[in-house]
Scaffold this active site. Sequence first.
Site, mmCIF file in Angstrom:
data_model
loop_
_atom_site.group_PDB
_atom_site.id
_atom_site.type_symbol
_atom_site.label_atom_id
_atom_site.label_comp_id
_atom_site.label_asym_id
_atom_site.label_seq_id
_atom_site.Cartn_x
_atom_site.Cartn_y
_atom_site.Cartn_z
ATOM 1 N N ARG A 111 0.813 -1.226 0.000
ATOM 2 C CA ARG A 111 0.000 0.000 0.000
ATOM 3 C C ARG A 111 0.841 1.267 0.000
ATOM 4 O O ARG A 111 0.367 2.339 -0.341
ATOM 5 C CB ARG A 111 -0.908 0.033 1.237
ATOM 6 C CG ARG A 111 -1.865 -1.130 1.336
ATOM 7 C CD ARG A 111 -2.527 -1.182 2.706
ATOM 8 N NE ARG A 111 -1.492 -1.367 3.730
ATOM 9 C CZ ARG A 111 -1.583 -0.932 4.971
ATOM 10 N NH1 ARG A 111 -2.653 -0.284 5.385
ATOM 11 N NH2 ARG A 111 -0.610 -1.149 5.837
ATOM 12 N N GLN A 155 11.099 26.775 12.841
ATOM 13 C CA GLN A 155 10.618 27.128 11.506
ATOM 14 C C GLN A 155 10.777 25.927 10.588
ATOM 15 O O GLN A 155 11.776 25.214 10.656
ATOM 16 C CB GLN A 155 11.437 28.317 10.983
ATOM 17 C CG GLN A 155 11.014 28.848 9.650
ATOM 18 C CD GLN A 155 11.803 30.105 9.283
ATOM 19 O OE1 GLN A 155 12.039 30.964 10.113
ATOM 20 N NE2 GLN A 155 12.205 30.203 8.038
ATOM 21 N N ASP A 156 9.799 25.720 9.728
ATOM 22 C CA ASP A 156 9.880 24.704 8.676
ATOM 23 C C ASP A 156 9.853 25.408 7.326
ATOM 24 O O ASP A 156 9.069 26.345 7.122
ATOM 25 C CB ASP A 156 8.691 23.736 8.739
ATOM 26 C CG ASP A 156 8.814 22.698 9.833
ATOM 27 O OD1 ASP A 156 9.811 22.715 10.577
ATOM 28 O OD2 ASP A 156 7.913 21.860 9.943
ATOM 29 N N ASN A 157 10.699 24.953 6.396
ATOM 30 C CA ASN A 157 10.765 25.513 5.049
ATOM 31 C C ASN A 157 10.616 24.378 4.051
ATOM 32 O O ASN A 157 11.002 23.230 4.322
ATOM 33 C CB ASN A 157 12.106 26.213 4.818
ATOM 34 C CG ASN A 157 12.367 27.296 5.829
ATOM 35 O OD1 ASN A 157 11.488 28.080 6.149
ATOM 36 N ND2 ASN A 157 13.584 27.343 6.351
ATOM 37 N N HIS A 205 25.557 25.495 4.232
ATOM 38 C CA HIS A 205 24.763 24.384 3.727
ATOM 39 C C HIS A 205 24.320 24.659 2.294
ATOM 40 O O HIS A 205 24.005 25.792 1.936
ATOM 41 C CB HIS A 205 23.523 24.185 4.616
ATOM 42 C CG HIS A 205 22.564 23.194 4.074
ATOM 43 N ND1 HIS A 205 21.399 23.555 3.441
ATOM 44 C CD2 HIS A 205 22.615 21.842 4.053
ATOM 45 C CE1 HIS A 205 20.762 22.466 3.056
ATOM 46 N NE2 HIS A 205 21.482 21.415 3.417
ATOM 47 N N GLU A 224 22.176 36.733 6.511
ATOM 48 C CA GLU A 224 22.458 35.637 5.592
ATOM 49 C C GLU A 224 23.727 35.921 4.802
ATOM 50 O O GLU A 224 23.966 37.040 4.354
ATOM 51 C CB GLU A 224 21.296 35.411 4.624
ATOM 52 C CG GLU A 224 21.534 34.202 3.742
ATOM 53 C CD GLU A 224 20.366 33.885 2.842
ATOM 54 O OE1 GLU A 224 20.120 32.684 2.633
ATOM 55 O OE2 GLU A 224 19.707 34.804 2.345
ATOM 56 N N ARG A 245 21.561 25.205 -4.683
ATOM 57 C CA ARG A 245 21.239 26.236 -3.698
ATOM 58 C C ARG A 245 22.334 26.209 -2.635
ATOM 59 O O ARG A 245 22.587 25.185 -2.024
ATOM 60 C CB ARG A 245 19.876 25.969 -3.066
ATOM 61 C CG ARG A 245 18.729 26.060 -4.065
ATOM 62 C CD ARG A 245 17.376 25.895 -3.372
ATOM 63 N NE ARG A 245 16.282 25.861 -4.301
ATOM 64 C CZ ARG A 245 15.583 26.928 -4.687
ATOM 65 N NH1 ARG A 245 15.881 28.118 -4.215
ATOM 66 N NH2 ARG A 245 14.580 26.806 -5.537
ATOM 67 N N LYS A 294 20.020 22.935 10.933
ATOM 68 C CA LYS A 294 19.020 22.496 9.958
ATOM 69 C C LYS A 294 18.912 20.970 9.970
ATOM 70 O O LYS A 294 19.911 20.270 9.889
ATOM 71 C CB LYS A 294 19.392 22.951 8.549
ATOM 72 C CG LYS A 294 19.431 24.461 8.396
ATOM 73 C CD LYS A 294 19.898 24.867 7.010
ATOM 74 C CE LYS A 294 19.966 26.377 6.896
ATOM 75 N NZ LYS A 294 20.505 26.775 5.592
ATOM 76 N N HIS A 319 24.771 28.418 1.996
ATOM 77 C CA HIS A 319 24.154 29.448 2.827
ATOM 78 C C HIS A 319 24.409 29.240 4.316
ATOM 79 O O HIS A 319 24.525 28.105 4.772
ATOM 80 C CB HIS A 319 22.632 29.456 2.614
ATOM 81 C CG HIS A 319 22.231 29.697 1.207
ATOM 82 N ND1 HIS A 319 21.067 29.198 0.672
ATOM 83 C CD2 HIS A 319 22.822 30.384 0.192
ATOM 84 C CE1 HIS A 319 20.957 29.560 -0.586
ATOM 85 N NE2 HIS A 319 22.014 30.276 -0.909
ATOM 86 N N GLU A 342 7.711 7.920 11.099
ATOM 87 C CA GLU A 342 7.682 9.137 11.899
ATOM 88 C C GLU A 342 8.906 9.953 11.492
ATOM 89 O O GLU A 342 10.036 9.581 11.797
ATOM 90 C CB GLU A 342 7.731 8.772 13.377
ATOM 91 C CG GLU A 342 7.611 9.957 14.312
ATOM 92 C CD GLU A 342 7.581 9.523 15.767
ATOM 93 O OE1 GLU A 342 6.475 9.467 16.341
ATOM 94 O OE2 GLU A 342 8.662 9.206 16.300
ATOM 95 N N ASP A 351 23.208 33.516 -5.236
ATOM 96 C CA ASP A 351 24.246 32.497 -5.103
ATOM 97 C C ASP A 351 25.417 32.731 -6.056
ATOM 98 O O ASP A 351 26.541 32.304 -5.783
ATOM 99 C CB ASP A 351 23.659 31.104 -5.284
ATOM 100 C CG ASP A 351 22.765 30.705 -4.118
ATOM 101 O OD1 ASP A 351 22.755 31.408 -3.087
ATOM 102 O OD2 ASP A 351 22.056 29.687 -4.245
#
Length: 181
Positions: A23, A47-49, A118, A142, A59, A71, A62, A28, A168
């Site tokens: 299926r 925070q979630d991105n 990163h 940043e 990318r 992160k 940073h 988790e 960048d």
Amino acid sequence: MKVTPTVIPDVLIIESKVFGDARGFFYESFNQKAFNEATGTDHQFVQDNHSRSAKGVLRGLHYQIQQPQGKLVRVVRGAVFDVAVDIRKSSPTFGKWVGVELSEDNHRQLWVPPGFAHGFLVLSDTAEFLYKTTDYYAPEYERCIAWNDLSIGIQWPADTLPQLSAKDMLGKFFASAELFI
């Protein structure tokens, strides 16, 4: 939860137990208590991105010079080559990098602690990338290090030039970047 240190011991590969059958699957992806116990840390995420990128997009690299972000990153669609560079001058692994493939198939996550630059390169046609961060995004702090800085020597797994954002393209070379003490 299985935690495996990389060649930079502070950067950790995290693998959750995946339950799958005909299926689909279930796992988790995050549990604060389990994360803290397994990693021996006490970070809280604020925070979630979520980003989506096409093949060949790079990318990074940073970081935030103030309000540094730890992160916890993973890929929910596609595959990326994810990189962390130690930019802590006081660290025995200062200037070293580690790269790990993260994909929807391997369900791996990477813990990139504060004090690291990163970045990632998209290997699949598209990739959706999720980040949990330990501090809020602060654009005034940043910074970006050039992805192709020879003094770092990241071995990106591509034979063509990556697609970069305008920001960048302006990444500084490691020798002139603001770094952590």
